[in-house]
Write a protein that holds these residues in place. Structure first.
Motif, PDB file in Angstrom:
ATOM      1  N   LEU A 196       0.880  -1.179  -0.103  1.00 37.81           N
ATOM      2  CA  LEU A 196      -0.092  -0.086  -0.106  1.00 37.81           C
ATOM      3  C   LEU A 196       0.903   1.305  -0.033  1.00 37.81           C
ATOM      4  N   ALA A 197       0.952   2.060  -1.223  1.00 36.45           N
ATOM      5  CA  ALA A 197       1.752   3.182  -1.248  1.00 36.45           C
ATOM      6  C   ALA A 197       0.959   4.405  -0.484  1.00 36.45           C
ATOM      7  N   ARG A 198       1.850   4.992   0.518  1.00 33.04           N
ATOM      8  CA  ARG A 198       1.536   6.032   1.297  1.00 33.04           C
ATOM      9  C   ARG A 198       1.260   7.311   0.473  1.00 33.04           C
ATOM     10  N   GLU A 199       0.023   8.040   0.798  1.00 35.36           N
ATOM     11  CA  GLU A 199      -0.153   9.144   0.004  1.00 35.36           C
ATOM     12  C   GLU A 199      -0.042  10.615   0.903  1.00 35.36           C
ATOM     13  N   PRO A 200       0.455  11.639   0.448  1.00 30.18           N
ATOM     14  CA  PRO A 200       0.767  12.587   1.134  1.00 30.18           C
ATOM     15  C   PRO A 200      -0.901  13.306   1.883  1.00 30.18           C
ATOM     16  N   PHE A 201      -0.635  14.281   2.949  1.00 30.40           N
ATOM     17  CA  PHE A 201      -1.845  14.716   3.515  1.00 30.40           C
ATOM     18  C   PHE A 201      -2.073  15.724   2.509  1.00 30.40           C
ATOM     19  N   ARG A 202      -3.756  15.717   2.046  1.00 30.22           N
ATOM     20  CA  ARG A 202      -4.023  16.887   1.382  1.00 30.22           C
ATOM     21  C   ARG A 202      -5.437  17.006   1.746  1.00 30.22           C
ATOM     22  N   ALA A 203      -5.976  17.792   2.497  1.00 31.88           N
ATOM     23  CA  ALA A 203      -7.226  17.960   2.802  1.00 31.88           C
ATOM     24  C   ALA A 203      -8.280  18.352   1.836  1.00 31.88           C
ATOM     25  N   VAL A 204      -9.165  17.717   1.558  1.00 27.41           N
ATOM     26  CA  VAL A 204     -10.275  18.234   0.565  1.00 27.41           C
ATOM     27  C   VAL A 204     -11.440  18.700   1.336  1.00 27.41           C
ATOM     28  N   ASP A 205     -12.073  19.762   1.210  1.00 33.43           N
ATOM     29  CA  ASP A 205     -13.126  20.231   1.947  1.00 33.43           C
ATOM     30  C   ASP A 205     -14.400  20.486   0.983  1.00 33.43           C
ATOM     31  N   HIS A 206     -15.588  19.823   1.465  1.00 34.51           N
ATOM     32  CA  HIS A 206     -16.842  19.729   0.936  1.00 34.51           C
ATOM     33  C   HIS A 206     -17.706  20.679   1.260  1.00 34.51           C
TER      34      HIS A 206
END
Length: 305
Positions: A196-206
């Protein structure tokens, strides 16, 4: 006889809410427009069936059921479902995500990479971040790891989500703070699945997609639909399966916002609302039972609720 319709659910298409109807028709939901319909007098709520097939016995289901299926069709619908953890051989890549629904409400989940953020919109996630990407079983192991090591649940009841929407922090950074902290802890766990490749933190706001910014908080939720009842109100927001509708308030000329879970619509024969309540004028009304949120303040008009 008035034309009747059967709702097959709310979909999020290209980031916008759309009501789907049996037969393939769709109605795009536009904020500021009126939502108005009634349930046929003397009607019964019939099981929605499973996987595109009608219920073989046309079982009657309770008005409060958000699933809208009898026990048999419910089991059939879950028999081949990633969400129900009954599929282990899906070759598609999956995302693991952290989703935030309100203060203290964070969950971990998975969704097929090809679906993008649709799953998060469907669940009513106020903000989210990807955590990792890889094969299905690796994503499942990461889900279990976060539950065991960090105590992050994989489910939050819809009722709990909608009850806190009227008290969300105004600043986007505040809404993302909890998942930012959990993301940092999660990617450092030594048991992280190798595939499982780690993904960087990037907040998506709805908040913008849902239309929740600057709108009045909801005071309650429709608990069930019933034969002969109707609802009419201005759509002020939509989140997950929920429509936030402005209807008449307690005082003359006032309005209150109530939430309608569109999953309650499945199985009923619906008609266009008629008269003042269903027209384009007036404050709108709800004649279905409404359950008040505990945190809601101010008087409600007993005649409407």
């Amino acid at each position: 006889m008035a034309q009747t319709w059967k709702c097959s659910g709310l979909r999020w298409v290209s980031g916008r809410p759309v009501l789907a109807w049996d037969g393939g028709r769709r109605s795009e939901l536009v904020r500021g427009k009126r939502v108005a319909f009634g349930v046929v007098e003397g009607g019964e709520r019939v099981c929605a069936g499973a996987r595109g097939n009608p219920c073989p016995v046309r079982a009657v289901v309770p008005g409060r059921s958000t699933g809208g299926r009898c026990d048999t069709c419910g089991r059939l619908d879950r028999a081949h479902s990633v969400a129900a953890d009954t599929v282990a051989d899906d070759p598609r890549p999956y995302h693991v995500y952290l989703a935030w629904f309100g203060p203290g409400m964070v969950k971990v989940g998975i969704t097929a990479v090809e679906r993008g953020s649709a799953r998060l919109l469907e669940q009513g996630a106020v903000c989210f971040s990807w955590l990792g990407a890889g094969p299905l079983m690796a994503a499942r192991r990461a889900e279990e790891l976060l539950r065991a090591a960090l105590g992050v649940p994989d489910r939050i009841p819809y009722g709990a989500k909608r009850a806190v929407r009227s008290a969300l922090p105004e600043a986007e950074g505040e809404r993302a703070a909890e998942i930012a902290e959990l993301h940092a802890r999660a990617v450092r766990l030594p048991q992280w699945p190798e595939s499982l490749a780690r993904e960087p933190f990037r907040a998506v706001d709805h908040i913008g997609a849902f239309g929740l910014g600057g709108v009045p908080g909801a005071v309650g939720e429709v608990s069930e639909l019933a034969a002969g009842g109707r609802v009419s109100g201005e759509l002020v927001a939509a989140a997950g399966p929920d429509l936030h509708l402005a209807v008449a308030g307690a005082g003359a000329g006032t309005r209150a916002v109530v939430v309608l879970d569109t999953r309650l619509m499945a199985g009923w024969e619906l008609v266009a609302a008629t008269g003042e309540a269903g027209g384009t004028e007036g404050a709108g009304e709800v004649t279905f039972p409404v359950r008040r949120f505990k945190a809601a303040a101010g008087p409600l008009q007993d005649g409407l609720f």
